[in-house]
Design a protein around this motif. Sequence first.
Motif, PDB file in Angstrom:
ATOM      1  N   SER A 125       0.815  -1.220   0.000  1.00 54.22           N
ATOM      2  CA  SER A 125       0.000   0.000   0.000  1.00 54.22           C
ATOM      3  C   SER A 125       0.846   1.266   0.000  1.00 54.22           C
ATOM      4  CB  SER A 125      -0.961   0.004   1.191  1.00 54.22           C
ATOM      5  OG  SER A 125      -0.240  -0.001   2.406  1.00 54.22           O
ATOM      6  N   HIS A 126       2.013   1.248   0.642  1.00 51.44           N
ATOM      7  CA  HIS A 126       2.868   2.435   0.640  1.00 51.44           C
ATOM      8  C   HIS A 126       3.407   2.750  -0.749  1.00 51.44           C
ATOM      9  CE1 HIS A 126       3.665   1.808   5.173  1.00 51.44           C
ATOM     10  NE2 HIS A 126       2.698   2.664   4.986  1.00 51.44           N
ATOM     11  N   LEU A 127       3.502   1.731  -1.587  1.00 54.15           N
ATOM     12  CA  LEU A 127       4.010   1.921  -2.940  1.00 54.15           C
ATOM     13  C   LEU A 127       2.890   1.987  -3.977  1.00 54.15           C
ATOM     14  CD1 LEU A 127       6.970  -0.620  -2.750  1.00 54.15           C
ATOM     15  CD2 LEU A 127       7.135   1.874  -2.713  1.00 54.15           C
ATOM     16  N   ALA A 128       1.648   2.133  -3.531  1.00 57.06           N
ATOM     17  CA  ALA A 128       0.490   2.086  -4.432  1.00 57.06           C
ATOM     18  C   ALA A 128       0.582   3.102  -5.567  1.00 57.06           C
ATOM     19  CB  ALA A 128      -0.805   2.290  -3.641  1.00 57.06           C
ATOM     20  N   GLY A 129       0.927   4.341  -5.267  1.00 55.46           N
ATOM     21  CA  GLY A 129       1.033   5.365  -6.312  1.00 55.46           C
ATOM     22  C   GLY A 129       2.147   5.061  -7.293  1.00 55.46           C
ATOM     23  N   PRO A 173      18.091  -4.967 -12.433  1.00 48.50           N
ATOM     24  CA  PRO A 173      16.839  -5.201 -11.707  1.00 48.50           C
ATOM     25  C   PRO A 173      16.616  -4.299 -10.501  1.00 48.50           C
ATOM     26  CG  PRO A 173      18.429  -6.883 -11.147  1.00 48.50           C
ATOM     27  CD  PRO A 173      19.097  -5.985 -12.143  1.00 48.50           C
ATOM     28  N   LEU A 174      15.337  -4.022 -10.274  1.00 50.36           N
ATOM     29  CA  LEU A 174      14.848  -3.338  -9.085  1.00 50.36           C
ATOM     30  C   LEU A 174      13.749  -4.221  -8.505  1.00 50.36           C
ATOM     31  CD1 LEU A 174      14.608  -0.810  -7.231  1.00 50.36           C
ATOM     32  CD2 LEU A 174      12.926   0.064  -8.880  1.00 50.36           C
ATOM     33  N   VAL A 175      13.882  -4.571  -7.220  1.00 49.05           N
ATOM     34  CA  VAL A 175      12.900  -5.406  -6.533  1.00 49.05           C
ATOM     35  C   VAL A 175      12.260  -4.570  -5.431  1.00 49.05           C
ATOM     36  CG1 VAL A 175      12.522  -7.501  -5.178  1.00 49.05           C
ATOM     37  CG2 VAL A 175      14.299  -7.469  -6.946  1.00 49.05           C
ATOM     38  N   PHE A 176      10.925  -4.431  -5.470  1.00 49.75           N
ATOM     39  CA  PHE A 176      10.248  -3.667  -4.427  1.00 49.75           C
ATOM     40  C   PHE A 176       9.493  -4.614  -3.503  1.00 49.75           C
ATOM     41  CE2 PHE A 176       7.452  -3.705  -8.115  1.00 49.75           C
ATOM     42  CZ  PHE A 176       6.270  -4.178  -7.568  1.00 49.75           C
ATOM     43  N   MET A 177       9.362  -4.192  -2.244  1.00 50.44           N
ATOM     44  CA  MET A 177       8.674  -5.001  -1.234  1.00 50.44           C
ATOM     45  C   MET A 177       8.426  -4.154  -0.001  1.00 50.44           C
ATOM     46  SD  MET A 177      11.873  -7.248   0.261  1.00 50.44           S
ATOM     47  CE  MET A 177      12.518  -7.629  -1.349  1.00 50.44           C
ATOM     48  N   LYS A 178       7.583  -4.658   0.890  1.00 46.46           N
ATOM     49  CA  LYS A 178       7.457  -4.026   2.198  1.00 46.46           C
ATOM     50  C   LYS A 178       8.471  -4.679   3.126  1.00 46.46           C
ATOM     51  CE  LYS A 178       3.564  -6.942   3.486  1.00 46.46           C
ATOM     52  NZ  LYS A 178       2.159  -6.973   3.831  1.00 46.46           N
ATOM     53  N   SER A 179       8.757  -4.047   4.232  1.00 41.75           N
ATOM     54  CA  SER A 179       9.793  -4.549   5.131  1.00 41.75           C
ATOM     55  C   SER A 179       9.494  -5.947   5.647  1.00 41.75           C
ATOM     56  CB  SER A 179      10.039  -3.577   6.280  1.00 41.75           C
ATOM     57  OG  SER A 179       8.840  -3.223   6.929  1.00 41.75           O
ATOM     58  N   ALA A 180       8.229  -6.309   5.796  1.00 39.78           N
ATOM     59  CA  ALA A 180       7.892  -7.674   6.224  1.00 39.78           C
ATOM     60  C   ALA A 180       8.382  -8.701   5.208  1.00 39.78           C
ATOM     61  CB  ALA A 180       6.387  -7.804   6.432  1.00 39.78           C
ATOM     62  N   SER A 184       9.590  -0.596   1.335  1.00 41.60           N
ATOM     63  CA  SER A 184       8.740   0.331   2.083  1.00 41.60           C
ATOM     64  C   SER A 184       8.821  -0.089   3.547  1.00 41.60           C
ATOM     65  CB  SER A 184       7.303   0.312   1.562  1.00 41.60           C
ATOM     66  OG  SER A 184       6.681  -0.914   1.825  1.00 41.60           O
ATOM     67  N   TRP A 185       9.193   0.849   4.372  1.00 42.56           N
ATOM     68  CA  TRP A 185       9.587   0.566   5.745  1.00 42.56           C
ATOM     69  C   TRP A 185       8.407   0.661   6.701  1.00 42.56           C
ATOM     70  CZ3 TRP A 185      14.305   3.486   8.175  1.00 42.56           C
ATOM     71  CH2 TRP A 185      14.729   2.821   9.330  1.00 42.56           C
ATOM     72  N   ALA A 186       7.542  -0.355   6.656  1.00 46.84           N
ATOM     73  CA  ALA A 186       6.439  -0.443   7.621  1.00 46.84           C
ATOM     74  C   ALA A 186       7.043  -0.702   9.002  1.00 46.84           C
ATOM     75  CB  ALA A 186       5.494  -1.570   7.232  1.00 46.84           C
ATOM     76  N   GLY A 187       6.499  -0.075  10.002  1.00 42.48           N
ATOM     77  CA  GLY A 187       7.023  -0.235  11.354  1.00 42.48           C
ATOM     78  C   GLY A 187       8.185   0.683  11.674  1.00 42.48           C
TER      79      GLY A 187
END
Length: 175
Positions: A33-37, A75-82, A107-110
């Motif tokens: 969700s943090h990377l939604a845009g 390559p670029l790999v995106f993910m949330k911190s979990a 994306s650094w959740a927490g």
Amino acid sequence: MNAQIMHKDVDNSTLIEEVFAAGYDFITGVPDSHLAGFLSTLEQHERAADCYLPGTREDNCVGLAVGARLAGATPLVFMKSAGLGTCIDALTSLALVYRIPLVLLVSWAGHDGRDVPHHNVIGQPAPAVLEALGIPVLHCRFSDSAGVAEQLRTAHEESAAFRGPVAVLCAPDGK
């Protein structure tokens, strides 16, 4: 805070153009969700069909990125911190051991313990986890498109020089 509010000031179109200008030509990851845009803008970009492959698990995305790199892509790999926990084995048994340059946009959740409990558990130690694995870490804030773009350019250069993964941790804005 929802993703729309968090990203209202972010210029995702410019950020996507900066990603391509930095040389990234293979993008994969697990939506967050943090990377939604960022993801919405990427999916609408004319180059998306040639370079974007969404994933369902972070370890699979790291594997895809390693294969893409071996085939000559950047390559670029995106993910949330979990997702860091999910991809540790792929990072250690592939990218680190075989010295494969790739960039992780996390994306650094927490961040700073300002999230739901299960995000805080992995989010707070995320930099230490990456550093313990020997993965260099760069930092930025979601609302600073120029800062994110700059860190992604720097990470691309560092991953090539380091010959391994580099992480860009994107923190949400403070409350």
